[in-house]
Scaffold this motif. Sequence first.
Motif, PDB file in Angstrom:
ATOM      1  N   TRP A  10      25.243  21.720  85.359  1.00  0.00           N
ATOM      2  CA  TRP A  10      24.470  22.683  84.563  1.00  0.00           C
ATOM      3  C   TRP A  10      25.396  23.623  83.806  1.00  0.00           C
ATOM      4  O   TRP A  10      24.929  24.532  83.140  1.00  0.00           O
ATOM      5  CB  TRP A  10      23.557  23.496  85.474  1.00  0.00           C
ATOM      6  N   ASP A 131      21.092  27.473  75.093  1.00  0.00           N
ATOM      7  CA  ASP A 131      19.813  27.744  74.437  1.00  0.00           C
ATOM      8  C   ASP A 131      19.755  29.197  73.945  1.00  0.00           C
ATOM      9  O   ASP A 131      20.747  29.936  74.016  1.00  0.00           O
ATOM     10  CB  ASP A 131      18.640  27.431  75.366  1.00  0.00           C
ATOM     11  N   THR A 138      18.655  21.930  77.972  1.00  0.00           N
ATOM     12  CA  THR A 138      18.316  20.578  78.415  1.00  0.00           C
ATOM     13  C   THR A 138      17.210  20.036  77.529  1.00  0.00           C
ATOM     14  O   THR A 138      16.631  20.758  76.721  1.00  0.00           O
ATOM     15  CB  THR A 138      17.857  20.564  79.885  1.00  0.00           C
ATOM     16  N   TYR A 139      16.920  18.764  77.674  1.00  0.00           N
ATOM     17  CA  TYR A 139      15.827  18.150  76.928  1.00  0.00           C
ATOM     18  C   TYR A 139      15.213  17.054  77.784  1.00  0.00           C
ATOM     19  O   TYR A 139      15.870  16.481  78.660  1.00  0.00           O
ATOM     20  CB  TYR A 139      16.310  17.606  75.582  1.00  0.00           C
ATOM     21  N   ARG A 140      13.964  16.773  77.537  1.00  0.00           N
ATOM     22  CA  ARG A 140      13.226  15.825  78.360  1.00  0.00           C
ATOM     23  C   ARG A 140      13.415  14.395  77.856  1.00  0.00           C
ATOM     24  O   ARG A 140      13.488  14.136  76.651  1.00  0.00           O
ATOM     25  CB  ARG A 140      11.731  16.158  78.354  1.00  0.00           C
ATOM     26  N   PHE A 152      21.399  14.083  84.633  1.00  0.00           N
ATOM     27  CA  PHE A 152      20.120  14.763  84.457  1.00  0.00           C
ATOM     28  C   PHE A 152      19.788  15.560  85.713  1.00  0.00           C
ATOM     29  O   PHE A 152      20.442  15.404  86.754  1.00  0.00           O
ATOM     30  CB  PHE A 152      19.005  13.753  84.162  1.00  0.00           C
ATOM     31  N   SER A 153      18.774  16.412  85.593  1.00  0.00           N
ATOM     32  CA  SER A 153      18.340  17.178  86.761  1.00  0.00           C
ATOM     33  C   SER A 153      16.870  16.901  87.034  1.00  0.00           C
ATOM     34  O   SER A 153      16.089  16.607  86.124  1.00  0.00           O
ATOM     35  CB  SER A 153      18.564  18.675  86.547  1.00  0.00           C
ATOM     36  N   ASP A 184      10.004  11.276  84.076  1.00  0.00           N
ATOM     37  CA  ASP A 184      10.616  12.123  83.059  1.00  0.00           C
ATOM     38  C   ASP A 184      11.545  13.127  83.731  1.00  0.00           C
ATOM     39  O   ASP A 184      11.205  13.706  84.768  1.00  0.00           O
ATOM     40  CB  ASP A 184       9.557  12.865  82.253  1.00  0.00           C
ATOM     41  N   ASP A 186      15.008  16.185  83.122  1.00  0.00           N
ATOM     42  CA  ASP A 186      15.701  17.124  82.229  1.00  0.00           C
ATOM     43  C   ASP A 186      17.136  16.628  82.060  1.00  0.00           C
ATOM     44  O   ASP A 186      17.916  16.631  83.020  1.00  0.00           O
ATOM     45  CB  ASP A 186      15.696  18.534  82.813  1.00  0.00           C
TER      46      ASP A 186
END
Length: 211
Positions: A10, A131, A138-140, A152-153, A184, A186
Amino acid sequence: MLLQNTVDPWSNLRRDKNRIVQFMGNRGVVHDQFREVKKTWDRKRWIFCVKDFKGIDRRPLFKTQPFSYSELFFLDEATAYAAGHRPCNDCRKAELAVFKELWASFPESLNSSMSIGVKEIDSQLHSERIDGQRKKATYRASLDSLPPGAMFSLDGHAYLVRLHGVRIWSSSGYSNTTLTPDVDVDVLTPKSIMQLIRLGLPVQVHESADA
């Protein structure tokens, strides 16, 4: 004194005595005269490096005089890329050359007659990793759309995508886990680095990912 210089996917800086370190890097000077972290970054130039280069002795870490940079540490390349760092131009010239060559193949770069510079890359990466609240961007995406090497998280944990499944991240290595492929998630790896991975950017991972 246990320094706050372990980087997680992160891009957070943590104190971690159980970490495994394969790369180091920096974001400028983020510590104060007491060797405490006071900010997340000091510049848009976020790099990662080999641990040993030309016999340079970096001890003591987080020097207070003179201030030069704050030494940060990563489990592996996958972690460094997820956090938004790029290869160093001094100790990792060959890796950066591949990084820049693939970057130049982006559609938006094809009409440029100028070579791709690191300042341009750093500026773009900074817009993708931070951001509007100065937090990790992050993005989905669907898990089954992510290439090996991406991170990813999900539910507070970070994961690495491998060719056959996923691995759960820790600062001391990876462990096996199972997730539904169509879930899905992050995505932690910035979009441009994700595109580079799809184009063939090599991503070194800690050996525990294949244990």
